[in-house]
Write a protein that holds these residues in place. Sequence first.
Motif, PDB file in Angstrom:
ATOM      1  N   MET A   1       0.835  -1.206   0.000  1.00 15.89           N
ATOM      2  CA  MET A   1       0.000   0.000   0.000  1.00 15.89           C
ATOM      3  C   MET A   1       0.865   1.250   0.000  1.00 15.89           C
ATOM      4  SD  MET A   1      -2.407   1.447   2.987  1.00 15.89           S
ATOM      5  CE  MET A   1      -3.363   2.905   2.787  1.00 15.89           C
ATOM      6  N   LYS A   2       0.504   2.177  -0.855  1.00 14.53           N
ATOM      7  CA  LYS A   2       1.284   3.417  -0.931  1.00 14.53           C
ATOM      8  C   LYS A   2       1.133   4.216   0.361  1.00 14.53           C
ATOM      9  CE  LYS A   2       1.034   5.910  -4.665  1.00 14.53           C
ATOM     10  NZ  LYS A   2       0.111   6.633  -5.551  1.00 14.53           N
ATOM     11  N   ILE A   3       2.261   4.565   0.914  1.00 16.81           N
ATOM     12  CA  ILE A   3       2.228   5.259   2.191  1.00 16.81           C
ATOM     13  C   ILE A   3       1.636   6.657   2.051  1.00 16.81           C
ATOM     14  CG2 ILE A   3       4.626   6.022   1.979  1.00 16.81           C
ATOM     15  CD1 ILE A   3       4.881   5.712   4.942  1.00 16.81           C
ATOM     16  N   THR A   4       1.712   7.198   0.848  1.00 16.21           N
ATOM     17  CA  THR A   4       1.150   8.535   0.614  1.00 16.21           C
ATOM     18  C   THR A   4      -0.371   8.550   0.846  1.00 16.21           C
ATOM     19  OG1 THR A   4       1.338   7.891  -1.702  1.00 16.21           O
ATOM     20  CG2 THR A   4       2.870   9.542  -0.914  1.00 16.21           C
ATOM     21  N   ASP A   5      -1.031   7.398   0.650  1.00 15.98           N
ATOM     22  CA  ASP A   5      -2.479   7.348   0.902  1.00 15.98           C
ATOM     23  C   ASP A   5      -2.779   7.643   2.364  1.00 15.98           C
ATOM     24  OD1 ASP A   5      -2.729   6.673  -1.708  1.00 15.98           O
ATOM     25  OD2 ASP A   5      -2.988   4.520  -1.366  1.00 15.98           O
ATOM     26  N   ARG A   6      -1.873   7.202   3.232  1.00 16.43           N
ATOM     27  CA  ARG A   6      -2.057   7.453   4.670  1.00 16.43           C
ATOM     28  C   ARG A   6      -1.929   8.939   4.995  1.00 16.43           C
ATOM     29  NH1 ARG A   6      -2.021   2.915   8.561  1.00 16.43           N
ATOM     30  NH2 ARG A   6      -1.478   1.093   7.334  1.00 16.43           N
ATOM     31  N   PHE A   7      -0.925   9.570   4.375  1.00 13.90           N
ATOM     32  CA  PHE A   7      -0.758  11.012   4.631  1.00 13.90           C
ATOM     33  C   PHE A   7      -1.997  11.764   4.154  1.00 13.90           C
ATOM     34  CE2 PHE A   7       3.840   9.830   4.261  1.00 13.90           C
ATOM     35  CZ  PHE A   7       4.223  10.212   5.537  1.00 13.90           C
ATOM     36  N   VAL A  13       1.605   9.257  10.470  1.00 12.55           N
ATOM     37  CA  VAL A  13       2.093   8.010   9.888  1.00 12.55           C
ATOM     38  C   VAL A  13       3.360   7.502  10.587  1.00 12.55           C
ATOM     39  CG1 VAL A  13       2.965   6.945   7.784  1.00 12.55           C
ATOM     40  CG2 VAL A  13       1.085   8.585   7.655  1.00 12.55           C
ATOM     41  N   VAL A  14       3.297   6.252  11.026  1.00 16.28           N
ATOM     42  CA  VAL A  14       4.434   5.662  11.733  1.00 16.28           C
ATOM     43  C   VAL A  14       5.136   4.642  10.844  1.00 16.28           C
ATOM     44  CG1 VAL A  14       5.169   4.350  13.767  1.00 16.28           C
ATOM     45  CG2 VAL A  14       3.197   5.899  13.914  1.00 16.28           C
ATOM     46  N   THR A  15       6.451   4.802  10.719  1.00 18.08           N
ATOM     47  CA  THR A  15       7.254   3.798  10.023  1.00 18.08           C
ATOM     48  C   THR A  15       8.456   3.460  10.901  1.00 18.08           C
ATOM     49  OG1 THR A  15       8.471   5.540   8.868  1.00 18.08           O
ATOM     50  CG2 THR A  15       6.617   4.568   7.685  1.00 18.08           C
ATOM     51  N   ALA A  16       9.051   2.313  10.621  1.00 14.22           N
ATOM     52  CA  ALA A  16      10.285   1.947  11.308  1.00 14.22           C
ATOM     53  C   ALA A  16      11.250   1.453  10.247  1.00 14.22           C
ATOM     54  CB  ALA A  16      10.020   0.879  12.356  1.00 14.22           C
ATOM     55  N   GLU A  17      12.380   0.943  10.688  1.00 15.06           N
ATOM     56  CA  GLU A  17      13.418   0.623   9.728  1.00 15.06           C
ATOM     57  C   GLU A  17      14.106  -0.662  10.135  1.00 15.06           C
ATOM     58  OE1 GLU A  17      15.691   4.012   8.416  1.00 15.06           O
ATOM     59  OE2 GLU A  17      17.496   3.072   9.201  1.00 15.06           O
ATOM     60  N   VAL A  18      14.361  -1.526   9.173  1.00 13.83           N
ATOM     61  CA  VAL A  18      15.175  -2.701   9.484  1.00 13.83           C
ATOM     62  C   VAL A  18      16.321  -2.802   8.488  1.00 13.83           C
ATOM     63  CG1 VAL A  18      13.396  -4.104  10.608  1.00 13.83           C
ATOM     64  CG2 VAL A  18      13.639  -4.198   8.137  1.00 13.83           C
ATOM     65  N   GLY A  19      17.430  -3.317   8.968  1.00 10.03           N
ATOM     66  CA  GLY A  19      18.594  -3.507   8.112  1.00 10.03           C
ATOM     67  C   GLY A  19      18.723  -4.984   7.761  1.00 10.03           C
ATOM     68  N   ASP A  39       1.802  -3.518  13.051  1.00 16.61           N
ATOM     69  CA  ASP A  39       0.731  -2.537  13.206  1.00 16.61           C
ATOM     70  C   ASP A  39       1.046  -1.163  12.637  1.00 16.61           C
ATOM     71  OD1 ASP A  39      -0.737  -4.462  14.437  1.00 16.61           O
ATOM     72  OD2 ASP A  39      -0.101  -3.894  16.469  1.00 16.61           O
ATOM     73  N   ILE A  40       2.294  -0.946  12.239  1.00 15.26           N
ATOM     74  CA  ILE A  40       2.632   0.390  11.735  1.00 15.26           C
ATOM     75  C   ILE A  40       2.450   0.454  10.218  1.00 15.26           C
ATOM     76  CG2 ILE A  40       4.185   0.864  13.654  1.00 15.26           C
ATOM     77  CD1 ILE A  40       6.511   0.252  11.816  1.00 15.26           C
ATOM     78  N   ALA A  41       2.534   1.677   9.690  1.00 13.11           N
ATOM     79  CA  ALA A  41       2.161   1.895   8.278  1.00 13.11           C
ATOM     80  C   ALA A  41       3.095   1.190   7.303  1.00 13.11           C
ATOM     81  CB  ALA A  41       2.132   3.395   7.985  1.00 13.11           C
ATOM     82  N   ALA A  42       4.396   1.231   7.583  1.00 10.13           N
ATOM     83  CA  ALA A  42       5.346   0.640   6.642  1.00 10.13           C
ATOM     84  C   ALA A  42       6.703   0.462   7.313  1.00 10.13           C
ATOM     85  CB  ALA A  42       5.491   1.524   5.411  1.00 10.13           C
ATOM     86  N   VAL A  43       7.516  -0.365   6.687  1.00  9.96           N
ATOM     87  CA  VAL A  43       8.849  -0.640   7.230  1.00  9.96           C
ATOM     88  C   VAL A  43       9.904  -0.382   6.153  1.00  9.96           C
ATOM     89  CG1 VAL A  43      10.341  -2.413   8.234  1.00  9.96           C
ATOM     90  CG2 VAL A  43       7.879  -2.435   8.727  1.00  9.96           C
TER      91      VAL A  43
END
Lengths: 292, 206
Positions: A1-7, A13-19, A39-43
């Motif tokens: 899902m495009k994160i821009t739709d959430r904005f 909008v909550v995102t996190a990051e994984v390496g 549960d967050i919007a995107a990773v």
Amino acid sequence: MKITDRFSKGEFVVTAEVGPPKGFHVDELVSEAKEYLSDIAAVNVTDNQSSVMRLSSLGFCKALKDAGLNPIFQLTCRDRNRMALESDLLAAALFGIDNVLCLTGDHTKLGDHPGAKPVFDLDSVSLLHTVCELEKGRDLGGNELVGEPPVFAKGAVVSPCSDSVDAQLAKMERKIMAGAEFFQTQAVFDPERFISFMERAKQFNVPVQVGVIIPKNVGMVRYMSQNVAGIVVPDSVIDELKADKEKTKAGITGVEIAARIIRECRPYCQGVHIMALGWEAKVPEILKLAGI
Amino acid sequence: MLVTKLKDKDTVASLICGKAFIINCHGCKEVGFPERDAAEFQRELESDGKVSGILTMDYICNPENIALNLSLRKDEIDEADCVLVFSCGVGVQTVSSLLEDKRVYAACDTYAVPGGQGVTPLEFDCRQCGECYLNLTGGICPLTACSKGLVNGQCGGAKDGRCEVDPDMECGWERIQRRLAMVGRLDVLRSPVQIRNYDNEVNAAE
Ligand code: SF4
Ligand code: SF4
């Protein structure tokens, strides 16, 4: 899902990051991401972050997507020329990955392959432009794509606490001109600084997610403050981490600080991007404490 | 050996707001310089009343030499709103560094020709990219003053104004930003997205 739709829905909008790992065994990381980041919007998935070679961002994005998460494909210009970047973007579209974060990338000299050729054929701005070209159904050479063109939510980064804030704002404006639809920032430890940056950046009318790193200990934040571009850690944060060693060790202080930064910045921005650096398990707790 | 070619005349002429002071470098003979085209273009500008003076000399990349000549022509330079340099990229950068509060523009693109560089020495480097960016970057070469050769602005790596790759070096884009502010040309930062054309870089192998 495009994160821009959430904005556009007006969500915070909550995102996190994984390496990705240095290797191809991802099961553990994927199940951790599923457990704590579902549960967050995107990773975001980093792309050979800090110029250290790892499993490809695209490959790990696919693994997350298959596990039901919504990945943001980070794409840097350090390792690929324009043709390789374009074909990876098409591959992302094939996998249904529709969020991309365009970065210039750290120099190869800073990482674990200092002798590698730094490419930088494109940069963050021209990469954003390239994504827009693909969306119009043609490549950067002006040749037509076959079939329906891809569509991406196009993100970029900015460094609000940088000492070169004028140059950063100028670059931010160029990124928007080139097609950036949302921004994630370098880690903020000093909300005051972020707020005064946003006073200047809000004229652009593009969603900004404040970047937050969970401070793990005094050594880590001192190191970042001295060595990492765009990161400034106020003494008050260092003192707080020093105050109760046991509490800091248990991660409680870090979680409190991160949650407080989010609370203080929230009225001035459109979301938060959490860089947990291995502490993904603490993300739900931070969000709860921050009232999200 | 390198070659300079005139940039598009209309684009160059549009950079001049009032009058330009023109500098020609006929220096090293290993630079192929479009003397006749340049002279014709300059005559056109003169007849439009757009020229405050013309200085033609050798080796403008020699800072002492050019500094002396610039000081002798100070009145004409003051009368001009910009300085238009017909030389390779090193020459333009040398003039630009000596006239910090003046708009200094490149009238030529510098190309490489296989078989080595010119004798140009020194402080400034030109990679003979064939599409000179100096008019968009305040006379500071983004390809050689920025470790990543970025043409669209600063990366996120500058710390205390220093480059992420080499802390002994000032960030090239920090310098460009400052210079553009100084000469009142921050507007060029809003110019279209730049994409390098490596086809212009004859000596593409670095
Ligand atoms: S931009 Fe730099 S490398 Fe290119 S012609 Fe100008 S001075 Fe030379
Ligand atoms: S820090 Fe400055 S000079 Fe160094 S690569 Fe980034 S923009 Fe270029």
